[in-house]
Design an enzyme around this catalytic site. Structure first.
Site, PDB file in Angstrom:
ATOM      1  N   LYS B  98       0.875  -1.169   0.000  1.00  8.38           N
ATOM      2  CA  LYS B  98       0.000   0.000   0.000  1.00  8.38           C
ATOM      3  C   LYS B  98       0.912   1.217   0.000  1.00  8.38           C
ATOM      4  O   LYS B  98       1.579   1.508   0.994  1.00  8.38           O
ATOM      5  CB  LYS B  98      -0.903   0.002   1.243  1.00  8.38           C
ATOM      6  CG  LYS B  98      -1.604   1.341   1.433  1.00  8.38           C
ATOM      7  CD  LYS B  98      -2.526   1.381   2.617  1.00  8.38           C
ATOM      8  CE  LYS B  98      -2.792   2.827   3.014  1.00  8.38           C
ATOM      9  NZ  LYS B  98      -3.828   2.978   4.039  1.00  8.38           N
ATOM     10  N   GLY B 159      -8.494   8.392   9.340  1.00  9.38           N
ATOM     11  CA  GLY B 159      -8.880   8.420  10.752  1.00  9.38           C
ATOM     12  C   GLY B 159      -9.984   9.394  11.093  1.00  9.38           C
ATOM     13  O   GLY B 159     -10.308   9.578  12.267  1.00  9.38           O
ATOM     14  N   ALA B 185      -9.525   4.862   3.673  1.00  7.10           N
ATOM     15  CA  ALA B 185      -9.480   5.954   4.642  1.00  7.10           C
ATOM     16  C   ALA B 185     -10.778   6.761   4.699  1.00  7.10           C
ATOM     17  O   ALA B 185     -11.381   7.061   3.672  1.00  7.10           O
ATOM     18  CB  ALA B 185      -8.340   6.918   4.363  1.00  7.10           C
ATOM     19  N   GLY B 186     -11.175   7.077   5.920  1.00 10.61           N
ATOM     20  CA  GLY B 186     -12.287   7.988   6.139  1.00 10.61           C
ATOM     21  C   GLY B 186     -13.628   7.328   6.419  1.00 10.61           C
ATOM     22  O   GLY B 186     -14.584   8.007   6.773  1.00 10.61           O
ATOM     23  N   ASN B 207      -9.176   0.923   9.008  1.00  7.51           N
ATOM     24  CA  ASN B 207      -8.515   0.558  10.258  1.00  7.51           C
ATOM     25  C   ASN B 207      -9.278   1.148  11.442  1.00  7.51           C
ATOM     26  O   ASN B 207      -9.890   0.433  12.232  1.00  7.51           O
ATOM     27  CB  ASN B 207      -7.062   1.047  10.243  1.00  7.51           C
ATOM     28  CG  ASN B 207      -6.255   0.534  11.427  1.00  7.51           C
ATOM     29  OD1 ASN B 207      -5.246  -0.134  11.248  1.00  7.51           O
ATOM     30  ND2 ASN B 207      -6.677   0.800  12.650  1.00  7.51           N
ATOM     31  N   THR B 208      -9.269   2.473  11.534  1.00  3.68           N
ATOM     32  CA  THR B 208      -9.816   3.131  12.717  1.00  3.68           C
ATOM     33  C   THR B 208     -11.306   2.832  12.933  1.00  3.68           C
ATOM     34  O   THR B 208     -11.745   2.692  14.075  1.00  3.68           O
ATOM     35  CB  THR B 208      -9.595   4.654  12.618  1.00  3.68           C
ATOM     36  OG1 THR B 208      -8.242   4.887  12.246  1.00  3.68           O
ATOM     37  CG2 THR B 208      -9.857   5.344  13.942  1.00  3.68           C
TER      38      THR B 208
END
Lengths: 66, 256
Positions: B98, B159, B185-186, B207-208
């Site tokens: 990535k 995040g 992301a997001g 992830n988050t």
């Protein structure tokens, strides 16, 4: 000889190979990757590549990330 | 017929890519991974703490069947990112990376120019490159032309959990490139992931959204279902939107 390992300058016995350095530091080689002076050292080269005074070494591993 | 996601030479039946950061411990991470059904897992490359023993233990908590997707998070130049990928390949023995080259610490938006520069080098070196990039169709097209195996436009800043800020750009990206589009992301919650798949995206990397949920295992399960539901809705083909009502029950035969 003086080596910089992960940003820390320290004294090591002369003539160490990459494998020797990892053993000296108590690191098992399977899950780390090593770079010497900005060049990745393949695992197969660990026993052969001899380090020299002033070399800059990075020893990295995987950590959590996204 | 199995509905597989193909990225370069790799094939996956799950369209959820999951992270390894921000979990309270490795056991919590492993439980979330299992609940997610993900087959691709992102990891970061960092200096080994030479003082701490057993530091490299994280990999023991990642299921061996999962494909590792090392990232270049924290890199701000193409050179740093390429070095990180070379080290990652030595660590993972895999070719997927990535690529993430950041332009700014506050927004964590990508540096498009440096990302492209790194992508060209990495493709030449035989990597399967999945670049994190702005939701910009032109940048995505250039990355595809550079030989990237997928493009990973952001939904919102890393995040942030804001969801897909610009679904119209994502749609244009889907029309512009032929490689898989993975929203990276997001994403904040399950509906965000479902929307990405409903738009036609081929997968979502997060992830988050899972790690920072109050119950990461339950959120991982929710994400798995949302991504499956979104994908099925996309394949089913949604009905057209209409401004006025259109009765579902027959108008004939009403009682007099």
């Amino acid at each position: 000889m003086t080596l910089t390992v992960n940003g820390q300058q320290e004294q090591f016995p002369d003539g160490l190979t990459v494998r020797g350095l990892l053993a000296h530091l108590g690191i098992t080689a399977e899950r780390v990757a090593v770079e010497v002076n900005l060049r990745v050292v393949k695992r197969a080269e660990h026993p052969e590549l001899r380090l020299s005074d002033g070399d800059k070494i990075e020893v990295v591993t995987f950590v959590g990330g996204g | 017929m199995a509905d597989l996601l193909k990225i370069g030479k790799h094939e996956f039946s799950s369209r959820l890519f999951i992270g390894t950061g921000k979990y309270k411990d490795f056991a919590a991470m492993k439980a979330a991974h299992q609940a997610s059904g993900a087959q691709v897992v992102t990891v970061a490359v960092r200096r080994l703490d030479l003082k701490a023993q057993g530091e490299a233990a994280m990999l023991n908590w990642i299921d061996k069947s999962m494909a590792l997707l090392p990232n270049t998070a924290g890199c701000y130049t193409a050179e740093e990112a390429v070095r990180t990928c070379q080290l990652a390949r030595e660590l993972s023995m895999g070719d997927m990376v990535k690529l993430e080259v950041l332009g700014d610490q506050k927004t964590l938006f990508p540096d498009v120019e440096e990302t492209l520069k790194a992508a060209r080098v990495l493709v030449k070196e035989g990597f399967t490159v999945l670049p994190y990039i702005t939701d910009d169709p032109i940048a995505c097209k250039k990355l595809e032309d550079a030989g990237c195996a997928a493009v990973m436009p952001l939904a919102a800043p890393i995040g942030s959990g804001l969801g897909i800020r610009n679904p119209y750009n994502i749609r244009i990206i889907l029309e512009t490139v032929k490689v898989p589009v993975i929203v990276d992301a997001g994403v904040g919650t399950a509906s965000d992931a479902a929307i990405a798949l409903e738009l036609g995206c081929h997968g979502v990397l997060m992830n988050t959204a899972i790690a920072a949920a109050k119950d990461p295992v339950l959120m991982a399960s929710a994400m798995k279902k949302a991504i499956e539901a979104g994908r099925e809705a996309f394949l089913a083909g949604r009905m057209p939107r209409k401004l006025y009502g259109n009765a579902s029950s027959p108008l004939d035969g009403m009682i007099g």
